[in-house]
Design an enzyme around this catalytic site. Structure first.
Site, PDB file in Angstrom:
ATOM      1  N   LYS A  80       0.175  -9.045   5.600  1.00  0.00           N
ATOM      2  CA  LYS A  80       1.133  -8.433   4.491  1.00  0.00           C
ATOM      3  C   LYS A  80       2.734  -8.728   4.866  1.00  0.00           C
ATOM      4  O   LYS A  80       2.896  -8.748   6.227  1.00  0.00           O
ATOM      5  CB  LYS A  80       1.036  -6.927   4.610  1.00  0.00           C
ATOM      6  CG  LYS A  80       2.013  -6.294   3.662  1.00  0.00           C
ATOM      7  CD  LYS A  80       1.793  -4.606   3.683  1.00  0.00           C
ATOM      8  CE  LYS A  80       2.340  -3.819   2.569  1.00  0.00           C
ATOM      9  NZ  LYS A  80       2.228  -2.485   2.684  1.00  0.00           N
ATOM     10  N   SER A 155       0.620  -0.541  -1.505  1.00  0.00           N
ATOM     11  CA  SER A 155       1.492  -1.517  -1.661  1.00  0.00           C
ATOM     12  C   SER A 155       0.727  -2.746  -0.938  1.00  0.00           C
ATOM     13  O   SER A 155       1.157  -3.854  -1.359  1.00  0.00           O
ATOM     14  CB  SER A 155       2.857  -1.120  -0.898  1.00  0.00           C
ATOM     15  OG  SER A 155       2.560  -0.890   0.622  1.00  0.00           O
ATOM     16  N   SER A 179      -1.238   2.944   1.079  1.00  0.00           N
ATOM     17  CA  SER A 179      -1.028   1.774   1.003  1.00  0.00           C
ATOM     18  C   SER A 179      -2.027   0.695   1.262  1.00  0.00           C
ATOM     19  O   SER A 179      -1.957  -0.620   0.919  1.00  0.00           O
ATOM     20  CB  SER A 179       0.427   1.356   1.314  1.00  0.00           C
ATOM     21  OG  SER A 179       1.296   1.573   0.417  1.00  0.00           O
TER      22      SER A 179
END
Lengths: 494, 483
Positions: A80, A155, A179
């Site tokens: 990420k 996210s 997330s």
């Protein structure tokens, strides 16, 4: 079928028996990032050259049997974009970090690299990890591989999509209020939110420091255990990291649930939950019972205040954590400004998206003198109550189970106009962050052709119990090998 | 003239700690002279994703200071974030301490014009220093400013004093006593010029005898003891004038202008910063065990006031000598070493504070660090006391020992400076002097005692200072019997 349909253990066997090389595996994965990802948009950037070099190195280590017995040796992974990568641009999905090339890597990434994992690149996410749909990325839309008109969840949306679409075996994500678990649920993969302090936050671009945790997203529960074993542990560079032993995760995978006390939080189930999701949950509960688990209803009475407390504490930390993005040292800058304050305002207006600006404003407000007691201090008290709820309930049961999210993946754009509806997506996940306990989402079935994940929560530093229950759910659901083939095809596989 | 207004003054002192590394990273705490931004790393640059790690030594030195200042050390303390935007603050917040500092409720004793004053210490807490800005010209019309983050993250201890001072003259005395204590403890170098020790003052006036405080003015930019005194004198006069005219004093921050010798308004109460303090989530709270506090308390050195008192009593020194010798712990140790090496305390004190200190001052070095080791000074003093050399010669010898570090006896021998007490040699010199000074001889014999002094001087001159003046005097008296 691609090689990456296989689990990490299976791939490791192939690598060690010479069925294929890490270079071949990596080439095939990189090819997918150019083709498959063209539609899905999981990757913000790939690091093909470094990946091929790492793969070649892994092949040498495999051939020479140099003693690196890490199950991740030669396995394609990705990170990420809130996790810093040395020498590779890291933006956290924000324009204000455009061009930021960290001179260091996040500890979690260093550990993945030391284990021999092959990093393919950086994955899209909501700006600074603020969002539940990945739609807050400043750069691109990431689509759910099960239905490309739907969001992947956020996210860590890019992380979930890269794993679900078989572009990598594992991705690292971060979880501040759900997330990792939410996109894992929406995309049909496993996602672990470790206990607070389990994984070092060094090199993680902070969203809310007291809530953030780094964790793996993988196809299987076992894969998640293998990654967590690599990234977990004390780090001298993160004073909030813990030396608590991780426990025997691999043993937990085979332990079954016979006699295990599993609680169903009534407050979680009394929320408005989509019927299809509820069905998957009910079926899983009866399967767990059949496997010998002792299920009971339990209560976490402070749950209804958790969301409000979260949306005070997290923005408060955001307003401070993001102050360093002042436009002076990175980002698009501020052109010419009449004075210092105007320069900051201009840089931050150009650099931050609307959701980030909203949370900075919210956080600035709740920390202001005159409002601090009414908001921040009160929210901290609620946080204590939420923690006490968990402490209390974990005296009665070994773990908790619930749906990860009230719904399956929603349509792109559907909740953008209504921040409160978007925030509600995290209702079932964020209490675990407030309390710092361990949590996990595991695919348990489908509803309307879309994956449904179940959330398992266990005490602080009690990850092994999460893995124990998740492994059983996975085994009984028998769905991890189902891939989102031809991702426009929405025929329900269950 | 007594005013109806009574000044109320409290000082806030910032002291950089003498640690090896910065407060939250491994960069050096000593940054002077380094190329701009060369003493930095991702942590003190505040790059995204980096995290602070507490410097344990800085915590130790702060508690050590707090104990020396008679503070309470709570068991539980924490760091907080003080949020504001400024280019010298790379994270956009300073890691400091807000409501649970490392220490509270202390006391500093000091003397002003022979009077003992006790001032409360509100708290001693720990934080990090900011970087420095170099403006192209004056800040108001600079076309650009350069940021240097070498100083960013240096451990900074803030010592907040109670508003217990009642006259501007007490402020420099308080600061001097505090500075002396910090140097004794080895926690700060006391250098105000370089900014490793900095002082702000809160000043208000109230009607003499009143208990409530007046509007507070914070005065900044005072870079020396002299500027503190002048700034406070000015500020008290300014506020007095306002109040005498029936006006009110505005609560504000004012800066001392060294150039114009006035305080200038910098920021009004309305413009006061909103710091939005909240607990630093990247750092666990500090739990200070009682055993650790006891250990640090036991390791405290003797402090300036105690040293001064002891020197005065133990060695029968004058107040002034004791004060000068106890200026630093090293000076005091030097003195005691000289005495231990055999010098009489009174002579040792005189030689140290008069002769040796002067040489050291001229060379900008400390007594403890100069080439005249304590045993060398003791040897020299012993030679004077036992009449081996005269005082005048000894000063010459000291100057040479100061340059070379050689033994005084060796210098005396090499240069033939030993005092002449040999009677035959002295007889010859006396005869020569008498022959050349017949008028003085006659004067002495005529009853003028002072004439003997000039005769002794003449003999000394002939001996180039080496003659033993006492023996010469005796010989002269023998040779010039009075009727």
């Amino acid at each position: 079928m691609t090689l990456l349909d296989r689990s990490i253990v299976e791939l490791g066997r192939g690598l060690r028996t010479g069925e294929f090389s890490s270079v071949e595996l990596t080439e095939s994965a990189l090819a997918d990032t150019r083709t498959v990802d063209g539609e899905l948009g999981a990757f913000l950037r790939t690091t093909a050259e470094a990946a091929m070099a790492q793969a070649a190195k892994a092949d040498r280590q495999l051939a020479e049997d140099t003693g690196n017995r890490s199950p991740l040796l030669g396995i394609p992974v990705a990170y990420k974009d809130v996790l810093c990568t040395k020498g590779v641009e890291t933006t956290a999905g924000s324009r204000i970090l455009t061009g930021f090339i960290p001179p260091y890597s996040a500890t979690a990434i260093e550990r993945m690299e030391a284990a021999g994992a092959v990093g393919l690149g950086k994955l899209n996410c909501d700006e600074f990890a603020m969002g539940s749909s990945n739609e807050n990325s400043a750069f691109q839309t990431t689509r759910n591989p099960w239905a490309t008109d739907r969001v992947p969840g956020g996210s860590s949306g890019g992380s979930a999509v890269a794993v679900a679409a078989r572009m990598v075996s594992a991705a690292l994500g971060t979880d501040t209020g759900g997330s990792i678990r939410l996109p894992a649920s929406f995309c049909g993969v496993v996602g672990v939110k470790p206990s607070y302090g389990r994984v070092s936050r060094y090199g993680l671009i902070a969203f809310a420091s007291s809530l953030d945790q780094v964790g793996p997203l993988t196809k299987t529960v076992e894969d998640a255990a293998l990654v967590l074993e690599v990234i977990a542990g004390l780090d001298a560079r993160d004073s909030t990291s813990s030396s608590a032993p991780l426990g025997d995760l691999r043993g937990a995978l085979k332990a079954g649930v016979s006699g295990l006390r599993v609680g169903i939080p009534k407050e979680y189930l009394s929320m408005e939950i989509e019927p299809g999701v509820r069905d998957v949950f009910d079926i899983s509960v009866s399967r767990l019972e059949a496997a010998g688990a002792r299920l009971s209803e339990v209560s976490l009475p402070s749950t209804e205040y958790a969301l409000a407390a979260y949306y005070v504490i997290a923005p408060a930390e955001v307003s401070s954590n993001l102050a360093r993005m002042d436009g002076v040292r990175f980002g698009p800058g501020f052109g010419s400004a009449p004075n210092l304050m105007a320069a900051y305002e201009s840089a931050r207006h150009l650099g931050f998206g609307p959701e980030v600006r909203r949370r900075i404003a919210l956080g600035t407000y709740v920390l202001s003198s005159g409002y601090y007691d009414a908001y921040y201090l009160r929210a901290q008290k609620v946080r204590t109550l939420v923690s006490q709820d968990f402490e209390q309930v974990f005296k009665e049961v070994d773990c908790l189970i619930s749906p990860t999210a009230p719904t399956t993946a929603f349509r792109i754009g559907e909740r953008l106009a209504d921040p409160l509806a978007m925030y509600a997506t995290d209702l079932l996940t964020l209490p675990a962050n407030l309390a710092g306990v361990s949590g996990m989402s595991v695919p348990a079935g489908f509803a309307g052709g879309l994956p449904v994940g179940l959330q398992v929560l266990a005490p602080y530093m009690g990850e092994a119990t999460c893995f124990q229950v998740a492994a059983t759910i996975e085994e009984m659901a028998q769905i991890w090998q189902i891939r989102p083939a031809g991702h426009a095809n929405l025929e329900s596989p269950v | 003239m007594t005013s109806i207004w009574e000044p109320v003054i409290g000082l806030e002192v910032h002291a950089q700690l003498l640690t090896a590394s910065k407060m939250f990273c491994g960069c050096r705490a000593q940054y002077l002279g380094m190329a701009p931004n060369s003493n930095t790393c991702p942590v003190c640059l505040g790059l995204p994703g980096t995290l602070p790690v507490i410097n344990q030594v800085a915590v130790q030195l702060t508690i050590r200071t707090a104990l020396a200042l008679n503070c309470e050390i709570p068991e539980f303390s924490k760091f907080d974030r003080k949020n504001y935007f400024y280019p010298d603050l790379p994270k956009g917040y300073q890691i400091s301490q807000f409501d649970l500092p490392l220490s509270l409720n202390g006391l500093l004793e000091f003397e002003v014009e022979g009077r003992l004053v006790r001032a409360g210490i509100t708290r001693v807490h720990l934080e990090e220093d900011a970087g420095t800005l170099h403006h192209a010209g004056e800040i108001q019309n600079a076309s650009f400013s350069l940021v240097d983050l070498n100083r960013a993250g240096v451990p900074l201890m803030e010592i907040v004093g109670e508003p217990d001072l009642r006259h501007p003259v007490e402020a420099p005395a308080y600061l001097a006593a505090l500075r002396r204590t910090l140097i004794y403890l080895g926690v700060n170098d006391g250098n105000m010029e370089d900014g490793s020790l900095r002082c702000d003052a809160n000043v208000s006036l109230r009607r003499t005898g009143a208990s409530e405080l007046g509007a507070k003015v914070e005065v900044k930019n005072m870079n020396s003891f002299r500027s503190i005194q002048r700034a406070l004198d000015f500020e008290v006069a300014r506020q007095t004038e306002l109040l005498d005219q029936g006006q009110s004093v505005a609560q504000e921050t004012r800066g001392w202008s060294e150039l114009e010798q006035v305080t200038v308004s910098q920021r009004s109460k309305e413009e006061a910063q909103e710091y939005r303090y909240f607990p630093e989530p990247d750092l666990p709270p500090l739990v200070i065990s009682r055993a650790y506090v006891a250990e640090l308390r036991a390791a405290l050195p003797e402090l300036p006031m105690a040293t001064r008192r002891r020197l005065r009593e133990q060695y029968a020194l004058s107040e002034e000598q004791a004060r000068l010798i106890s200026e630093t712990a090293l000076d005091a140790a030097y003195f005691e070493s000289v005495v231990a090496a055999g010098a009489p305390p009174a002579a040792a004190a005189n030689w140290q504070v008069q002769n040796l200190q002067a040489l050291c001052n001229a060379a900008h070095i400390s007594v403890s660090g100069c080439p005249v080791r304590p045993e060398l000074l003791a040897e020299l003093i012993t030679m004077v006391v036992t009449d081996q050399v005269s005082g005048a010669v000894a000063k010459e010898v000291l100057a040479e020992v100061f340059e070379t570090g050689a033994r005084p006896s060796a210098v005396v021998l090499a240069r033939g400076l030993g005092q002449v007490s040999d009677t035959a040699e002295l007889e010859r010199l006396v005869a020569e002097a008498l022959a050349a000074n017949q008028k003085a001889s006659a004067d002495y014999q005529g009853g003028n005692d002072r004439a003997l002094g000039s005769l002794v001087g003449a003999v000394m001159a002939l001996s180039r200072g080496k003659a033993n003046p006492k023996a010469v005097g005796q010989l002269l008296r023998d040779r010039l019997p009075r009727k």
